[in-house]
Design a protein around this motif. Structure first.
Motif, PDB file in Angstrom:
ATOM      1  N   UNK A   1      26.535  63.642   0.104  1.00 48.04           N
ATOM      2  CA  UNK A   1      27.732  63.059  -0.478  1.00 48.04           C
ATOM      3  C   UNK A   1      28.829  63.059   0.577  1.00 48.04           C
ATOM      4  N   UNK A   2      29.367  61.879   0.861  1.00 43.37           N
ATOM      5  CA  UNK A   2      30.378  61.751   1.902  1.00 43.37           C
ATOM      6  C   UNK A   2      31.670  61.245   1.287  1.00 43.37           C
ATOM      7  N   UNK A   3      32.711  62.038   1.352  1.00 42.75           N
ATOM      8  CA  UNK A   3      34.020  61.680   0.811  1.00 42.75           C
ATOM      9  C   UNK A   3      35.044  61.590   1.939  1.00 42.75           C
ATOM     10  N   UNK A   4      36.145  60.962   1.636  1.00 44.77           N
ATOM     11  CA  UNK A   4      37.245  60.831   2.601  1.00 44.77           C
ATOM     12  C   UNK A   4      36.727  60.321   3.944  1.00 44.77           C
ATOM     13  N   UNK A   5      35.961  59.281   3.899  1.00 43.65           N
ATOM     14  CA  UNK A   5      35.324  58.781   5.110  1.00 43.65           C
ATOM     15  C   UNK A   5      36.345  58.244   6.100  1.00 43.65           C
ATOM     16  N   UNK A   6      36.021  58.424   7.365  1.00 49.78           N
ATOM     17  CA  UNK A   6      36.883  57.998   8.463  1.00 49.78           C
ATOM     18  C   UNK A   6      36.112  57.008   9.345  1.00 49.78           C
ATOM     19  N   UNK A   7      36.821  56.167  10.065  1.00 50.19           N
ATOM     20  CA  UNK A   7      36.129  55.236  10.968  1.00 50.19           C
ATOM     21  C   UNK A   7      35.189  55.956  11.941  1.00 50.19           C
ATOM     22  N   UNK A   8      35.550  57.157  12.362  1.00 56.26           N
ATOM     23  CA  UNK A   8      34.698  57.896  13.288  1.00 56.26           C
ATOM     24  C   UNK A   8      33.421  58.425  12.646  1.00 56.26           C
ATOM     25  N   UNK A   9      33.281  58.265  11.337  1.00 59.47           N
ATOM     26  CA  UNK A   9      32.024  58.618  10.667  1.00 59.47           C
ATOM     27  C   UNK A   9      31.003  57.481  10.766  1.00 59.47           C
ATOM     28  N   UNK A  10      31.416  56.346  11.298  1.00 58.58           N
ATOM     29  CA  UNK A  10      30.498  55.227  11.462  1.00 58.58           C
ATOM     30  C   UNK A  10      29.329  55.614  12.353  1.00 58.58           C
ATOM     31  N   UNK A  11      28.114  55.440  11.839  1.00 55.99           N
ATOM     32  CA  UNK A  11      26.920  55.858  12.567  1.00 55.99           C
ATOM     33  C   UNK A  11      25.687  55.492  11.752  1.00 55.99           C
ATOM     34  N   UNK A  12      24.544  55.611  12.393  1.00 54.72           N
ATOM     35  CA  UNK A  12      23.280  55.598  11.664  1.00 54.72           C
ATOM     36  C   UNK A  12      22.996  57.043  11.266  1.00 54.72           C
ATOM     37  N   UNK A  13      22.749  57.247   9.995  1.00 52.18           N
ATOM     38  CA  UNK A  13      22.510  58.589   9.469  1.00 52.18           C
ATOM     39  C   UNK A  13      21.009  58.787   9.255  1.00 52.18           C
ATOM     40  N   UNK A  14      20.512  59.894   9.786  1.00 55.48           N
ATOM     41  CA  UNK A  14      19.092  60.199   9.741  1.00 55.48           C
ATOM     42  C   UNK A  14      18.839  61.462   8.920  1.00 55.48           C
ATOM     43  N   UNK A  15      17.828  61.380   8.115  1.00 54.93           N
ATOM     44  CA  UNK A  15      17.355  62.540   7.377  1.00 54.93           C
ATOM     45  C   UNK A  15      16.334  63.280   8.237  1.00 54.93           C
ATOM     46  N   UNK A  16      16.414  64.585   8.208  1.00 52.54           N
ATOM     47  CA  UNK A  16      15.474  65.425   8.960  1.00 52.54           C
ATOM     48  C   UNK A  16      14.830  66.434   8.023  1.00 52.54           C
ATOM     49  N   UNK A  17      13.535  66.584   8.201  1.00 54.94           N
ATOM     50  CA  UNK A  17      12.829  67.597   7.438  1.00 54.94           C
ATOM     51  C   UNK A  17      11.999  68.456   8.375  1.00 54.94           C
ATOM     52  N   UNK A  18      12.181  69.757   8.282  1.00 53.64           N
ATOM     53  CA  UNK A  18      11.388  70.682   9.102  1.00 53.64           C
ATOM     54  C   UNK A  18      10.343  71.329   8.206  1.00 53.64           C
ATOM     55  N   UNK A  19       9.092  71.093   8.551  1.00 54.21           N
ATOM     56  CA  UNK A  19       7.982  71.546   7.728  1.00 54.21           C
ATOM     57  C   UNK A  19       6.974  72.254   8.627  1.00 54.21           C
ATOM     58  N   UNK A  20       6.736  73.510   8.350  1.00 58.24           N
ATOM     59  CA  UNK A  20       5.776  74.301   9.142  1.00 58.24           C
ATOM     60  C   UNK A  20       6.052  74.180  10.632  1.00 58.24           C
ATOM     61  N   UNK A  21       7.316  74.234  10.990  1.00 59.49           N
ATOM     62  CA  UNK A  21       7.700  74.209  12.398  1.00 59.49           C
ATOM     63  C   UNK A  21       7.752  72.838  13.033  1.00 59.49           C
ATOM     64  N   UNK A  22       7.435  71.803  12.291  1.00 60.31           N
ATOM     65  CA  UNK A  22       7.465  70.441  12.826  1.00 60.31           C
ATOM     66  C   UNK A  22       8.637  69.672  12.238  1.00 60.31           C
ATOM     67  N   UNK A  23       9.252  68.843  13.071  1.00 58.96           N
ATOM     68  CA  UNK A  23      10.385  68.032  12.637  1.00 58.96           C
ATOM     69  C   UNK A  23       9.924  66.617  12.290  1.00 58.96           C
ATOM     70  N   UNK A  24      10.384  66.139  11.153  1.00 53.46           N
ATOM     71  CA  UNK A  24      10.125  64.771  10.724  1.00 53.46           C
ATOM     72  C   UNK A  24      11.464  64.065  10.530  1.00 53.46           C
TER      73      UNK A  24
END
Length: 116
Positions: free
Chosen positions: A82-105
């Motif tokens: 949840x992103x509130x009070x957004x600013x122009x500097x928040x402009x970006x591609x947002x990536x989800x990361x999941x760490x499972x058994x020591x591996x990053x997805x």
């Protein structure tokens, strides 16, 4: 193999809000350590928010603390940002990361554009 799919990005005016979702595959989502990162044009990918392992503790980058909230619904295999009070500097591609058994997805990302 864990698959992550982000959604919810878009164009929003400064001061507005967006809620990103990350749908994950797998039957043990509750054990995934989930987080969010972002990459602005011409910059390196940076940390935004994450859970401490699969527990309840959360961590945020200083730049988003107090404005962004990470959450998860284990029954839906989904993490949120949840992103509130957004600013122009928040402009970006947002990536989800999941760490499972020591591996990053990683997901493929969702673009958030904040206009001034």
């Amino acid at each position: 193999q864990v698959q992550l799919v982000e959604s919810g990005g878009g164009l929003v005016q400064a001061g507005g809000s967006l809620k990103l979702s990350c749908a994950a595959s797998g039957r043990t989502f509750s054990s995934y350590a989930m987080g969010w990162f972002r990459q602005a044009p011409g910059k390196e990918r940076e940390f935004v928010a994450r859970f401490n392992g699969n527990g309840g503790s959360t961590y945020y980058a200083d730049s988003v603390k107090g404005r962004f909230t990470i959450s998860r619904d284990n029954a839906k295999n989904t993490a949120y940002l949840q992103m509130n009070s957004l600013k122009p500097e928040d402009t970006a591609v947002y990536y989800c990361n999941g760490r499972v058994s020591g591996m990053d997805y990683w997901g493929k990302g969702t673009l958030v554009t904040v206009s001034s």
